[in-house]
Design a protein around this motif. Structure first.
Motif, PDB file in Angstrom:
ATOM      1  N   PRO A  18      42.682  50.200  53.609  1.00 47.03           N
ATOM      2  CA  PRO A  18      41.631  49.859  52.629  1.00 47.03           C
ATOM      3  C   PRO A  18      41.265  48.378  52.676  1.00 47.03           C
ATOM      4  O   PRO A  18      42.018  47.555  53.205  1.00 47.03           O
ATOM      5  CB  PRO A  18      42.273  50.191  51.275  1.00 47.03           C
ATOM      6  CG  PRO A  18      43.598  50.805  51.560  1.00 47.03           C
ATOM      7  CD  PRO A  18      43.967  50.512  52.985  1.00 47.03           C
ATOM      8  N   ASP A  19      40.121  48.069  52.079  1.00 47.49           N
ATOM      9  CA  ASP A  19      39.731  46.656  51.918  1.00 47.49           C
ATOM     10  C   ASP A  19      40.621  46.009  50.867  1.00 47.49           C
ATOM     11  O   ASP A  19      41.224  46.682  50.054  1.00 47.49           O
ATOM     12  CB  ASP A  19      38.280  46.574  51.393  1.00 47.49           C
ATOM     13  CG  ASP A  19      37.278  47.006  52.452  1.00 47.49           C
ATOM     14  OD1 ASP A  19      37.589  46.874  53.650  1.00 47.49           O
ATOM     15  OD2 ASP A  19      36.206  47.498  52.067  1.00 47.49           O
TER      16      ASP A  19
ATOM     17  N   MET B  96      52.496  44.222  46.343  1.00 51.39           N
ATOM     18  CA  MET B  96      53.707  45.025  46.567  1.00 51.39           C
ATOM     19  C   MET B  96      53.783  46.173  45.549  1.00 51.39           C
ATOM     20  O   MET B  96      54.210  47.276  45.861  1.00 51.39           O
ATOM     21  CB  MET B  96      54.967  44.152  46.472  1.00 51.39           C
ATOM     22  CG  MET B  96      55.007  42.983  47.468  1.00 51.39           C
ATOM     23  SD  MET B  96      54.971  43.478  49.217  1.00 51.39           S
ATOM     24  CE  MET B  96      53.272  43.084  49.675  1.00 51.39           C
ATOM     25  N   ARG B  97      53.319  45.895  44.323  1.00 47.38           N
ATOM     26  CA  ARG B  97      53.325  46.924  43.274  1.00 47.38           C
ATOM     27  C   ARG B  97      52.390  48.095  43.640  1.00 47.38           C
ATOM     28  O   ARG B  97      52.682  49.248  43.306  1.00 47.38           O
ATOM     29  CB  ARG B  97      52.894  46.248  41.953  1.00 47.38           C
ATOM     30  CG  ARG B  97      52.756  47.143  40.774  1.00 47.38           C
ATOM     31  CD  ARG B  97      54.111  47.696  40.325  1.00 47.38           C
ATOM     32  NE  ARG B  97      53.931  48.640  39.241  1.00 47.38           N
ATOM     33  CZ  ARG B  97      53.650  49.932  39.421  1.00 47.38           C
ATOM     34  NH1 ARG B  97      53.553  50.440  40.628  1.00 47.38           N
ATOM     35  NH2 ARG B  97      53.493  50.736  38.391  1.00 47.38           N
ATOM     36  N   LEU B  98      51.302  47.768  44.327  1.00 44.35           N
ATOM     37  CA  LEU B  98      50.363  48.821  44.744  1.00 44.35           C
ATOM     38  C   LEU B  98      50.960  49.626  45.896  1.00 44.35           C
ATOM     39  O   LEU B  98      50.856  50.859  45.943  1.00 44.35           O
ATOM     40  CB  LEU B  98      49.026  48.185  45.142  1.00 44.35           C
ATOM     41  CG  LEU B  98      47.924  49.114  45.638  1.00 44.35           C
ATOM     42  CD1 LEU B  98      47.618  50.216  44.626  1.00 44.35           C
ATOM     43  CD2 LEU B  98      46.652  48.312  45.926  1.00 44.35           C
TER      44      LEU B  98
ATOM     45  N   ARG C 276      53.258  30.352  50.705  1.00 41.77           N
ATOM     46  CA  ARG C 276      52.061  31.064  50.235  1.00 41.77           C
ATOM     47  C   ARG C 276      50.812  30.508  50.932  1.00 41.77           C
ATOM     48  O   ARG C 276      49.985  31.241  51.455  1.00 41.77           O
ATOM     49  CB  ARG C 276      51.962  30.853  48.722  1.00 41.77           C
ATOM     50  CG  ARG C 276      51.049  31.800  48.024  1.00 41.77           C
ATOM     51  CD  ARG C 276      51.203  31.674  46.511  1.00 41.77           C
ATOM     52  NE  ARG C 276      52.511  32.057  46.042  1.00 41.77           N
ATOM     53  CZ  ARG C 276      53.229  31.381  45.135  1.00 41.77           C
ATOM     54  NH1 ARG C 276      52.756  30.272  44.596  1.00 41.77           N
ATOM     55  NH2 ARG C 276      54.417  31.798  44.777  1.00 41.77           N
ATOM     56  N   GLN C 277      50.745  29.187  50.957  1.00 39.55           N
ATOM     57  CA  GLN C 277      49.620  28.512  51.599  1.00 39.55           C
ATOM     58  C   GLN C 277      49.526  28.907  53.072  1.00 39.55           C
ATOM     59  O   GLN C 277      48.455  29.183  53.610  1.00 39.55           O
ATOM     60  CB  GLN C 277      49.840  26.991  51.442  1.00 39.55           C
ATOM     61  CG  GLN C 277      48.666  26.121  51.834  1.00 39.55           C
ATOM     62  CD  GLN C 277      47.418  26.518  51.061  1.00 39.55           C
ATOM     63  OE1 GLN C 277      47.520  26.936  49.903  1.00 39.55           O
ATOM     64  NE2 GLN C 277      46.267  26.435  51.713  1.00 39.55           N
ATOM     65  N   GLY C 278      50.701  28.959  53.727  1.00 44.80           N
ATOM     66  CA  GLY C 278      50.763  29.339  55.143  1.00 44.80           C
ATOM     67  C   GLY C 278      50.224  30.750  55.359  1.00 44.80           C
ATOM     68  O   GLY C 278      49.545  31.023  56.344  1.00 44.80           O
ATOM     69  N   ARG C 279      50.525  31.645  54.438  1.00 52.43           N
ATOM     70  CA  ARG C 279      50.055  33.035  54.587  1.00 52.43           C
ATOM     71  C   ARG C 279      48.522  33.079  54.476  1.00 52.43           C
ATOM     72  O   ARG C 279      47.864  33.800  55.221  1.00 52.43           O
ATOM     73  CB  ARG C 279      50.662  33.912  53.500  1.00 52.43           C
ATOM     74  CG  ARG C 279      52.175  34.092  53.621  1.00 52.43           C
ATOM     75  CD  ARG C 279      52.571  35.382  52.948  1.00 52.43           C
ATOM     76  NE  ARG C 279      53.960  35.452  52.568  1.00 52.43           N
ATOM     77  CZ  ARG C 279      54.930  36.005  53.302  1.00 52.43           C
ATOM     78  NH1 ARG C 279      54.645  36.498  54.490  1.00 52.43           N
ATOM     79  NH2 ARG C 279      56.171  36.056  52.858  1.00 52.43           N
ATOM     80  N   TYR C 280      47.970  32.319  53.530  1.00 49.25           N
ATOM     81  CA  TYR C 280      46.501  32.322  53.396  1.00 49.25           C
ATOM     82  C   TYR C 280      45.846  31.721  54.642  1.00 49.25           C
ATOM     83  O   TYR C 280      44.805  32.196  55.095  1.00 49.25           O
ATOM     84  CB  TYR C 280      46.065  31.573  52.127  1.00 49.25           C
ATOM     85  CG  TYR C 280      46.382  32.343  50.861  1.00 49.25           C
ATOM     86  CD1 TYR C 280      45.837  33.614  50.649  1.00 49.25           C
ATOM     87  CD2 TYR C 280      47.220  31.827  49.889  1.00 49.25           C
ATOM     88  CE1 TYR C 280      46.130  34.351  49.503  1.00 49.25           C
ATOM     89  CE2 TYR C 280      47.522  32.554  48.740  1.00 49.25           C
ATOM     90  CZ  TYR C 280      46.977  33.809  48.562  1.00 49.25           C
ATOM     91  OH  TYR C 280      47.279  34.537  47.438  1.00 49.25           O
TER      92      TYR C 280
ATOM     93  N   LYS D 202      48.300  38.702  52.029  1.00 49.40           N
ATOM     94  CA  LYS D 202      47.904  38.227  50.699  1.00 49.40           C
ATOM     95  C   LYS D 202      48.753  38.908  49.617  1.00 49.40           C
ATOM     96  O   LYS D 202      49.106  38.286  48.617  1.00 49.40           O
ATOM     97  CB  LYS D 202      46.409  38.466  50.470  1.00 49.40           C
ATOM     98  CG  LYS D 202      45.551  37.582  51.379  1.00 49.40           C
ATOM     99  CD  LYS D 202      44.082  37.726  51.080  1.00 49.40           C
ATOM    100  CE  LYS D 202      43.267  36.762  51.947  1.00 49.40           C
ATOM    101  NZ  LYS D 202      41.826  36.998  51.860  1.00 49.40           N
ATOM    102  N   GLY D 203      49.084  40.162  49.845  1.00 50.24           N
ATOM    103  CA  GLY D 203      49.948  40.874  48.886  1.00 50.24           C
ATOM    104  C   GLY D 203      51.324  40.237  48.809  1.00 50.24           C
ATOM    105  O   GLY D 203      51.882  40.052  47.721  1.00 50.24           O
ATOM    106  N   MET D 204      51.882  39.863  49.966  1.00 48.09           N
ATOM    107  CA  MET D 204      53.209  39.212  49.962  1.00 48.09           C
ATOM    108  C   MET D 204      53.119  37.854  49.280  1.00 48.09           C
ATOM    109  O   MET D 204      54.026  37.454  48.541  1.00 48.09           O
ATOM    110  CB  MET D 204      53.736  39.070  51.385  1.00 48.09           C
ATOM    111  CG  MET D 204      54.195  40.374  51.996  1.00 48.09           C
ATOM    112  SD  MET D 204      55.147  40.144  53.527  1.00 48.09           S
ATOM    113  CE  MET D 204      53.869  39.762  54.703  1.00 48.09           C
ATOM    114  N   ALA D 205      52.012  37.132  49.530  1.00 53.25           N
ATOM    115  CA  ALA D 205      51.852  35.799  48.930  1.00 53.25           C
ATOM    116  C   ALA D 205      51.830  35.871  47.398  1.00 53.25           C
ATOM    117  O   ALA D 205      52.331  34.984  46.720  1.00 53.25           O
ATOM    118  CB  ALA D 205      50.564  35.155  49.443  1.00 53.25           C
ATOM    119  N   GLU D 206      51.291  36.968  46.889  1.00 51.11           N
ATOM    120  CA  GLU D 206      51.153  37.114  45.429  1.00 51.11           C
ATOM    121  C   GLU D 206      52.376  37.700  44.758  1.00 51.11           C
ATOM    122  O   GLU D 206      52.396  37.841  43.537  1.00 51.11           O
ATOM    123  CB  GLU D 206      49.986  38.081  45.124  1.00 51.11           C
ATOM    124  CG  GLU D 206      48.637  37.505  45.352  1.00 51.11           C
ATOM    125  CD  GLU D 206      47.543  38.541  45.055  1.00 51.11           C
ATOM    126  OE1 GLU D 206      47.839  39.634  44.533  1.00 51.11           O
ATOM    127  OE2 GLU D 206      46.390  38.222  45.372  1.00 51.11           O
TER     128      GLU D 206
END
Ligand code: MLT
Length: 257
Positions: free
Chosen positions: A59-60, A65-67, A125-129, A178-182
């Motif tokens: 999906p877009d 992780m919760r999703l 987090r910054q690195g992941r983005y 992005k999910g891991m970063a959040e």
């Protein structure tokens, strides 16, 4: 957060206690293949591909992780499984923890493999983005270039892992990054986990330090550490028998509880 689950692709082997094997980033269920001949006569193995990977929908948007945990509960409901043992590798461990937090009564035992309970540091987090942005420009090979040498000590596995990363879709990689970063820190509620939990850690893991594994074990009520010498970030491929033995320790405790 809207929790609209997707139907995950999965493979299934054997009978007995249901054990859900949740792969890490940026792989799919096939990383568990060496576990299948060892465990399929002992437990019911369910091997899904997480959203964005393998045969599952891509999906877009961001994949919190919760999703991803919601996708797993959707699968359990579909298979009419009330409680299961969760085996989570790295990102799959983050998903397993999110699942356990949301649905503690549906978890019979846990194996957290090359994973951690801490959230990302601001730099990480910054690195992941940044990586997500680079993937948009240069494609999936960005992840192969950044990760492949850090994944394992075993030169023979490097090319196999690289091929597997190159098959992934950019959109899936970006959603998961992005999910891991959040993701939330799980350290503050880890002591609430009351089921048997093994923490499996390769002593040569270049991505997740032994200290992170030790911290989890100290906080877990019923947790213990299995350290694998000379093993990197991929114990299920680098030391399949030892990895399976550690999972079977959890199964034994669940069966005798
Ligand atoms: C994984 O193997 O799932 C990832 O390396 C985890 C991470 O990037 O935090």
């Amino acid at each position: 957060m809207e929790l609209n689950p997707v139907q995950l692709f999965f493979e299934e082997y054997g009978e007995g206690i249901p054990v859900i094997f949740i792969h890490g980033f940026p792989f799919d269920h096939t990383i568990w293949n060496p576990m299948v001949p060892i465990l399929k006569d002992k437990v019911r193995m369910i091997l899904p591909d997480m959203r964005g990977f393998g045969g599952s929908p891509v999906p877009d948007g961001v994949y919190p992780m919760r999703l991803m945990a919601e996708d797993v509960v959707f699968l359990l409901n579909q298979l009419k499984i009330d409680r299961a043992v969760l085996v989570g590798h790295s990102m799959g461990g983050y998903v397993s923890l999110a699942f356990t937090h949301a649905y503690p009564n549906r978890v019979a035992g846990l194996a957290l493999c090359s994973s951690q309970a801490a959230a990302d540091s601001p730099e990480k987090r910054q690195g992941r983005y940044q990586t997500a942005e680079e993937i948009t420009r240069r494609g999936t090979r960005v992840v192969a270039e950044k990760m492949v040498t850090k994944l394992t000590n075993d030169p023979e596995l490097v090319s196999q892992l690289e091929q597997s990363i190159l098959k992934t879709q950019a959109k899936g990689l970006i959603g998961a990054l992005k999910g891991m970063a959040e993701r939330q820190d799980a350290l503050n509620w880890l002591s609430d986990i009351s089921v048997p939990t093994v923490v499996i850690a390769g002593e040569a893991d270049a991505l997740i330090s032994m200290e992170r594994s030790q911290t989890m074990v100290q906080l877990l009520g019923k947790g213990w550490l299995v350290k694998l010498p000379e093993v990197g970030h991929m114990p299920m491929l680098e030391a399949p028998q030892q990895c399976a033995d550690a999972i079977l320790q959890v199964i034994d405790l669940v069966e005798t509880a």
